[in-house]
Design an enzyme around this catalytic site. Structure first.
Site, PDB file in Angstrom:
ATOM      1  N   LYS A 171      17.768  43.678  47.704  1.00 13.73           N
ATOM      2  CA  LYS A 171      18.294  45.013  48.002  1.00 13.73           C
ATOM      3  C   LYS A 171      17.147  45.989  48.236  1.00 13.73           C
ATOM      4  O   LYS A 171      17.160  46.771  49.187  1.00 13.73           O
ATOM      5  CB  LYS A 171      19.173  45.515  46.834  1.00 13.73           C
ATOM      6  CG  LYS A 171      20.539  44.840  46.776  1.00 13.73           C
ATOM      7  CD  LYS A 171      21.330  45.229  45.532  1.00 13.73           C
ATOM      8  CE  LYS A 171      22.612  44.404  45.463  1.00 13.73           C
ATOM      9  NZ  LYS A 171      23.364  44.570  44.224  1.00 13.73           N
ATOM     10  N   GLN A 198      23.391  46.778  38.345  1.00 13.53           N
ATOM     11  CA  GLN A 198      23.575  45.378  38.750  1.00 13.53           C
ATOM     12  C   GLN A 198      24.420  44.630  37.714  1.00 13.53           C
ATOM     13  O   GLN A 198      24.157  44.700  36.514  1.00 13.53           O
ATOM     14  CB  GLN A 198      22.203  44.709  38.919  1.00 13.53           C
ATOM     15  CG  GLN A 198      22.266  43.280  39.379  1.00 13.53           C
ATOM     16  CD  GLN A 198      22.836  43.126  40.784  1.00 13.53           C
ATOM     17  OE1 GLN A 198      22.528  43.896  41.689  1.00 13.53           O
ATOM     18  NE2 GLN A 198      23.694  42.131  40.964  1.00 13.53           N
ATOM     19  N   ASP A 211      28.764  51.564  44.858  1.00 20.15           N
ATOM     20  CA  ASP A 211      29.559  50.335  44.796  1.00 20.15           C
ATOM     21  C   ASP A 211      31.065  50.604  44.917  1.00 20.15           C
ATOM     22  O   ASP A 211      31.854  49.670  45.040  1.00 20.15           O
ATOM     23  CB  ASP A 211      29.295  49.600  43.476  1.00 20.15           C
ATOM     24  CG  ASP A 211      28.145  48.609  43.597  1.00 20.15           C
ATOM     25  OD1 ASP A 211      27.885  48.129  44.713  1.00 20.15           O
ATOM     26  OD2 ASP A 211      27.505  48.313  42.566  1.00 20.15           O
TER      27      ASP A 211
END
Ligand code: NAD
Length: 296
Positions: A52, A96, A119
């Site tokens: 990422k 995460q 997200d």
């Protein structure tokens, strides 16, 4: 023989478009900022986060990773999120997954400012998605990336029977919402769906999206002729190779289009994360990204 949907190539186009938008923002003195919180030393998570970061830097997104050891207290992480919520250089925050058991993941998700919720896991954003609200809000990146792929392949969803297998907050449920927004007739199957019911549903599905995590769950013989098959699953075989939830060889014989694993949905997820980061930065500065994603 099915067309193989090249997620890698579509993701590259999307990343290039993100880089163009990030460069446009930079001319206005804005550099999109992404903060990633990584807890513990799970090797897979470390690889995801590194990928990422790397993709972000290439696209002109300023990514920073905040690392904690697995024994970090929940309050330390919550305080950090609150600090990032107030930081004007940060437009997007993600934690995460998975997090250690002593940390309440729901509380984490609810503490992230909904306008920085890259997200799309904050209940406010999920509520907007399920309510078909107008205006901009972030949506989970894997299902959104799948919608980008389907649009790129010019697959018209209106009136089609779409079957989503798996109902996680990461994939299945937002996928369900996005497909019904696109006017498909959507069914959501999960672990309590009896196998013969699943077979029945598959036989009638024009579009099948599978996110379970079970290699070989779906065979070509179960699919409708000409179905579009999107395989989200990532499973590691004994020889170390990766495979999806769909038996690719047999499905390819029956489907009209299919995503491979690897090289299908996976690359789209990171590219979409960057897309969302740039959008959130534009939102924070009240800038319209005009015709941003038209040529993906
Ligand atoms: P999860 O474990 O949270 O959810 C799995 C879902 O599958 C559950 O809703 C469960 O009800 C359902 N399920 C289990 N057994 C089933 C069965 N026999 N029939 C029908 N449904 C069944 O998983 P997740 O986070 O949604 O991930 C699913 C898979 O997708 C995993 O392999 C994961 O690695 C992969 N994934 C890939 C990406 C990507 O970018 N490519 C992103 C997210 C997840």
């Amino acid at each position: 023989m099915a067309v193989i949907i090249d997620g890698k190539a579509i993701a590259k186009r999307l990343r290039d478009a993100v880089a163009v938008q990030a460069a446009n923002l930079e001319t206005k003195g804005i550099i999109p900022g992404l903060a990633v919180i990584l807890i513990g030393d799970d090797p897979a998570s470390e690889i995801y986060v590194r990928n990422k970061e790397r993709a972000a830097q290439k696209a002109g997104v300023n990514a920073q990773t905040i690392k904690y050891t697995a024994d970090v207290s929940e309050v330390t992480v919550l305080m950090k999120i609150k600090e990032l919520n107030l930081d004007p250089k940060i437009d997007a925050i993600l934690v995460q997954s998975p997090v250690p058991a002593h940390i309440n993941e729901e509380l984490i998700q609810e503490t992230i400012d909904p306008s920085k919720d890259v997200d799309g896991f904050h209940p406010e954003n999920i509520g907007r998605l399920y309510a078909n609200r107008s205006g901009y809000y972030p949506v989970a990146n894997t299902p959104r990336g799948i919608m980008t792929m389907l649009a790129h392949e010019q697959i018209d969803l209106a009136g089609k029977n779409a079957l989503v297998v798996g109902r996680s907050i990461l994939v299945g449920r937002p996928m369900f919402a996005l497909l019904q927004q696109a006017n498909a007739t959507v069914t959501l199957a999960h672990r309590y769906t009896p196998s013969d019911t699943l077979m029945h549903l598959l036989a009638d599905a024009d579009v099948v999206i599978v996110a379970v995590g079970q290699a070989g769950l779906i065979q070509g013989t179960s699919l409708k002729d000409g179905a579009v098959v999107i395989d989200v699953g990532i499973n590691r075989l004994a020889d170390g190779s990766l495979t999806g939830d769909v038996d690719f060889a047999s499905a390819q014989e029956v489907a009209a289009a299919i995503t491979p694993v690897p090289g299908g949905v996976g690359p789209m997820t990171i590219a979409t994360l960057l897309q969302t980061t740039v959008e959130l930065a534009a939102q924070h500065h009240q800038i319209e990204l005009e015709q941003a994603w038209q040529n993906i």
